[in-house]
Every structure is written in C-alpha cells, then in structure tokens.
Design a protein around this motif. Structure first.
Motif, PDB file in Angstrom:
ATOM      1  N   LYS A 276       0.824  -1.208   0.000  1.00 38.15           N
ATOM      2  CA  LYS A 276       0.000   0.000   0.000  1.00 38.15           C
ATOM      3  C   LYS A 276       0.859   1.260   0.000  1.00 38.15           C
ATOM      4  N   LEU A 277       1.927   1.253   0.817  1.00 34.37           N
ATOM      5  CA  LEU A 277       2.817   2.407   0.848  1.00 34.37           C
ATOM      6  C   LEU A 277       3.515   2.593  -0.493  1.00 34.37           C
ATOM      7  N   ALA A 278       4.000   1.499  -1.087  1.00 34.76           N
ATOM      8  CA  ALA A 278       4.677   1.598  -2.380  1.00 34.76           C
ATOM      9  C   ALA A 278       3.727   2.034  -3.486  1.00 34.76           C
ATOM     10  N   ARG A 279       2.455   1.667  -3.360  1.00 38.13           N
ATOM     11  CA  ARG A 279       1.482   2.050  -4.384  1.00 38.13           C
ATOM     12  C   ARG A 279       1.146   3.531  -4.318  1.00 38.13           C
ATOM     13  N   HIS A 280       1.095   4.090  -3.122  1.00 39.86           N
ATOM     14  CA  HIS A 280       0.759   5.510  -2.980  1.00 39.86           C
ATOM     15  C   HIS A 280       1.996   6.395  -3.098  1.00 39.86           C
ATOM     16  N   ALA A 281       3.112   5.963  -2.530  1.00 38.94           N
ATOM     17  CA  ALA A 281       4.372   6.705  -2.674  1.00 38.94           C
ATOM     18  C   ALA A 281       5.128   6.105  -3.853  1.00 38.94           C
ATOM     19  N   THR A 282       4.783   6.540  -5.039  1.00 42.89           N
ATOM     20  CA  THR A 282       5.280   5.907  -6.267  1.00 42.89           C
ATOM     21  C   THR A 282       6.783   6.063  -6.462  1.00 42.89           C
ATOM     22  N   ASN A 283       7.385   7.070  -5.847  1.00 44.14           N
ATOM     23  CA  ASN A 283       8.829   7.292  -6.016  1.00 44.14           C
ATOM     24  C   ASN A 283       9.652   6.709  -4.870  1.00 44.14           C
ATOM     25  N   LEU A 284       9.037   5.936  -4.000  1.00 38.61           N
ATOM     26  CA  LEU A 284       9.723   5.442  -2.808  1.00 38.61           C
ATOM     27  C   LEU A 284      10.782   4.404  -3.170  1.00 38.61           C
ATOM     28  N   LYS A 285      11.974   4.591  -2.563  1.00 37.33           N
ATOM     29  CA  LYS A 285      13.063   3.624  -2.645  1.00 37.33           C
ATOM     30  C   LYS A 285      13.533   3.322  -1.227  1.00 37.33           C
ATOM     31  N   VAL A 286      13.729   2.043  -0.920  1.00 33.09           N
ATOM     32  CA  VAL A 286      14.088   1.616   0.430  1.00 33.09           C
ATOM     33  C   VAL A 286      15.501   1.045   0.410  1.00 33.09           C
TER      34      VAL A 286
END
Length: 485
Positions: A276-286
């Motif tokens: 869900k977080l990756a779907r909403h924060a499309t530019n997220l890199k961990v």
C-alpha cells in the motif's frame, strides 16, 4: 609653493582596495576564523565584509570529549561564535567526540544550554541541525545532566521547528519517552511538523521494541512532509507504514532502515502494508543495512517482496557460524528484488562454501545493479567473469569493489604461494596480492576501463587499525594505488 613645482600625487593604492565585494567575500570564505578576524582589522571595508551573511551560513562546532589544554577554550569560543554570528546560521552541525567523564558531559550540557538559548533568540533562518553520536545512555551521562540537555534541546526545537527542514539525531540513544518528547517539540503549537529529512538511526537505546509503542506511532503521525526517513527496523510497524502512507505519500522518496543484531526485529509486518505504501508513494526507494543479521529465516521475515528495495548491505563482522549458509539468500531471496536493486554490499565469511557461481548469477539477474562491493572468499576468475559480462553488456555495473586474500606458504616448506581460501582468523598472516595481475584480467580492465570502475582492495600484513603504524601506512597506500577509472 613655486609655480614650477608639481602638486604632490597620492601614492597608488593597492589593487586589493578596489577589489569587488563578491571577490573579497570569496577570499574571506576560504579563510578560517582566526584569519578572518585578522583580516577584519585591515580597513573598514574588510571589517564590514566580516559580517557578511554568506560567510556564516554553514557551521560545524566540535567539542573534544577528553581533557586537553589545546581544547580548553573550545566551549567558550563556541558561545562567542553564536553570540557574534549565530543570527546568520542556516546549517549547524554539533559534534561531541567520545566524552571521557561526567565533568566534560556537564560542561558540554551547560555550553549547549547557553548556545541553544542564544541561537533561539537571535536566529530565525536555521534550516538544518545535526547532533550525532551523543550516546546518552552511557554512564558518563548522569541522569540530571541528561535530563537538562534533553530539556534544552526540546525547548530549542519548539522555537525553530516551524522552519527547520533537516534534523539528524543519529546515535542519541534515548528511551522511548525521552525520544518522543524531543520529536514532539517539532510540532509544538502546530498539528504537524515541516521537517522533510529526519534521521533517527540508533536514536533509541538498544533492546527497545519501539514498534510496540503507541506513543511513538502518535509522534510519527505529526510528520506530514517527509521526503527522507532514516531509522532502525525496531521502529517499523504496520501502524507506522499506515501513517506514512496517509501523511507522506506525496513527498516520501527514501527510507533508510538499519537492522542490528541487538535490536528486536521479530515483529510481523504484513506485505500488504508495504504494498500500500509503495502504491501511494510511487517514487519510494528503500535502503536496508543489516548488521550481523545474516540467517535466511530472519532475512526472509524482513525482506518482503512488496518492498521496493534499491540498496542492500549485509555485514557479518567476521562472525563465523558453521551451520550458516549464504547460498539460500543469494539464490532464493535476493533475486526477488532484481527489478529494483541498484546497490549491493556484502561482507561475510564463506570459508566453508564456494559462492562464486551464485554471486555471478545474482549480478546478471539484477539488470539495474550499478554498484557491487564484496568482502568474501572469491577466486580471481570470478572477477574476470564479472568484467567480461560487463564488457558484453550482460550487466550494468559501473563500480566493482572486491576484497580477497591468499594463504602464505608454511615456513620452511619451500613451496610456492598458492591461491586458496583463508579463514578470517588468518588475516594477519596474509600478504597483499593483486587480483588483476593475470593477463586476462588486465586486458578486461583495460578494455572496459571507461565504463566500469574496478577497485580491488588489497590485504596488508595486519588488520587495518590493529597493527603497527607501518601497516596502517601500507593500507592507505594500497587503497590509493589500487583504483582503476
């Protein structure tokens, strides 16, 4: 005065007198505090240049943690600087290097109280604050000293929190209650904090299950514009990921997560929370950093396939476990992230198993991987295969760093030095070897030198930092001379 006499001409002024302000300001920018003070005595113009705001935007104040005559006046000079030029500060970094006893921590606490108080009154433009590695859970910090410092810091953050953009409190080592009190200061008299970059790595003491604290979850809910968040895995929970998704989905770009063997990391995180977080924060890199957490069962609980992992670092600190194997992690777990992985750093003891083929296949499967650093037991042919794959366009590596050693012949044996894997305990008996002395490797490095940076790091006779000064100098010289660009 006679008619034939000529009027007296003033002496030609130096070219420095007509130097434009922008050039003079640049000259002052390169000077230290002592030289700036001396230059300000030259003339009125130079004195005015001393108070130019551009010269005092960035500042690093370092306090020595050991008693010394050389550092005796650093506490007074820090206060003098803040009173004189604190109103111009935009980026402040404070360092307190390994405090020796409670007397020095008390002196630091009193100095910081005056410094932060003065800065809070005169400064309204501070954007960045960094106070790292205080380790407030050590015995040199008495309870009263620690409490006074935390109160001063919290009071200061209440004043500057409305325009502070970057906060780094790495290594503070606080309790959950103390840590949340400091972070809540950023949202004082407001419902949210404007900080966009927050570093709370090792912010809480070891062995604390922060993920189960409702107080920490409420505190993190006050951050609404985070772009970069650095923390430990013992802070991660489904509730935290839900808060980040609701409040920071439009701004969050980077999450740096450290997992240490001494921190609790047995919590269960649902993959749907990360998805869900990756779907909403499309530019997220961990980015994950593991310290002595190497077993497949533990890694598989943490590295869920829904996480958009960009960088991964596995360090074992030379810990040897005969029942441990790295092969399942390389063959089953890490290929799951082949579409997002860009950087890999490995440091482990594989003396009991050969992993050359598995590592090579992993590099080939990660098509976006451009940085690979490894400290392990490898054959030189592994380096040759990687370089050849890069030359043929099968991988995207631009930086390759490899550590390797070989065993010395036994005294009196008369045999040649042979290549073999050596246990970590024998590092002090090894000598440096260059993995690219073979003709094939040298040709490959020459042919792809413009696109791939290959750095073989060579082993000295003694472990760096633990041997003689001669060994340390050799180590530094080896690192400087073993880089191809």
């Amino acid at each position: 005065m006679d008619e034939d006499s000529q009027p007296i001409q003033p002496q030609d002024q130096s070219c420095w007198a007509s130097l434009p302000d922008v050039c003079l300001r640049r000259v002052f920018w390169w000077l230290g505090d002592r030289d700036r003070s001396r230059a300000a005595l030259v003339c009125r113009k130079w004195n005015q240049m001393m108070f130019s705001a551009d010269l005092w935007r960035y500042r690093t104040i370092t306090f020595s943690g050991r008693p010394s005559r050389v550092h005796a006046s650093e506490f007074e000079s820090a206060l003098w600087y803040v009173k004189k030029f604190g109103r111009y500060l935009e980026h402040l970094e404070i360092k307190f290097l390994n405090p020796y006893n409670a007397i020095l921590t008390k002196k630091f606490q009193v100095t910081m109280r005056g410094l932060l108080s003065c800065l809070g009154k005169s400064n309204n433009r501070l954007k960045s604050l960094s106070v790292q590695q205080l380790e407030l859970d050590r015995l040199v910090w008495r309870n009263s000293i620690r409490s006074s410092f935390i109160k001063s810091l919290s009071f200061f953050l209440k004043k500057v929190g409305k325009h502070l953009d970057y906060l780094n409190l790495k290594g503070a080592r606080l309790t959950v209650e103390q840590g949340c009190m400091v972070l809540n200061s950023l949202s004082y008299l407001r419902s949210e904090s404007v900080v966009s970059q927050l570093n709370i790595e090792d912010y809480f003491s070891h062995h604390l299950a922060v993920y189960s604290s409702a107080q920490f979850t409420r505190t993190m809910a006050t951050f609404h514009s985070l772009a970069s968040l650095t923390l430990n895995y013992n802070c991660i929970s489904d509730e935290l990921l839900e808060n980040l998704c609701e409040n920071n989905a439009g701004t969050l770009w980077t999450m740096n997560i450290k997992c240490h063997i001494h921190d609790p990391h047995g919590q269960v995180i649902w993959g749907m929370s990360w998805a869900k977080l990756a779907r909403h924060a499309t530019n997220l890199k961990v980015n994950f950093f593991f310290e002595r957490v190497m077993k497949y069962e533990r890694l598989a609980r943490i590295l869920l396939q829904e996480i958009p992992i960009r960088s991964l670092s596995l360090r074992s600190c030379y810990f040897s476990d005969p029942d441990w194997s790295m092969r399942p992690t390389l063959t089953d777990l890490l290929p799951t992230f082949r579409h997002t992985l860009q950087k890999l750093t490995f440091e482990f003891n594989n003396n009991h198993e050969s992993l050359d083929e598995e590592l090579h296949l992993l590099v080939l499967s990660c098509r976006k991987l451009f940085y690979f650093k490894i400290w392990a037991f490898l054959d030189v042919r592994f380096v040759e295969r990687i370089l050849k794959s890069q030359e043929e366009g099968q991988c995207s590596l631009r930086t390759l760093k490899v550590w390797r050693t070989r065993r010395l012949p036994r005294p009196g044996s008369g045999s040649r030095t042979r290549r073999s894997r050596v246990p970590w305990e024998s590092a002090a008996r090894t000598r440096p070897v260059n993995p690219v002395v073979d003709g094939a490797s040298h040709r490959l490095v020459t042919s792809v030198g413009h696109s791939l940076r290959f750095t073989p790091v060579l082993f000295p006779r003694a472990t760096p930092g633990c041997g003689s000064a001669k060994s340390s100098r050799f180590w530094e010289e080896t690192r400087r001379t073993s880089t191809w660009s």
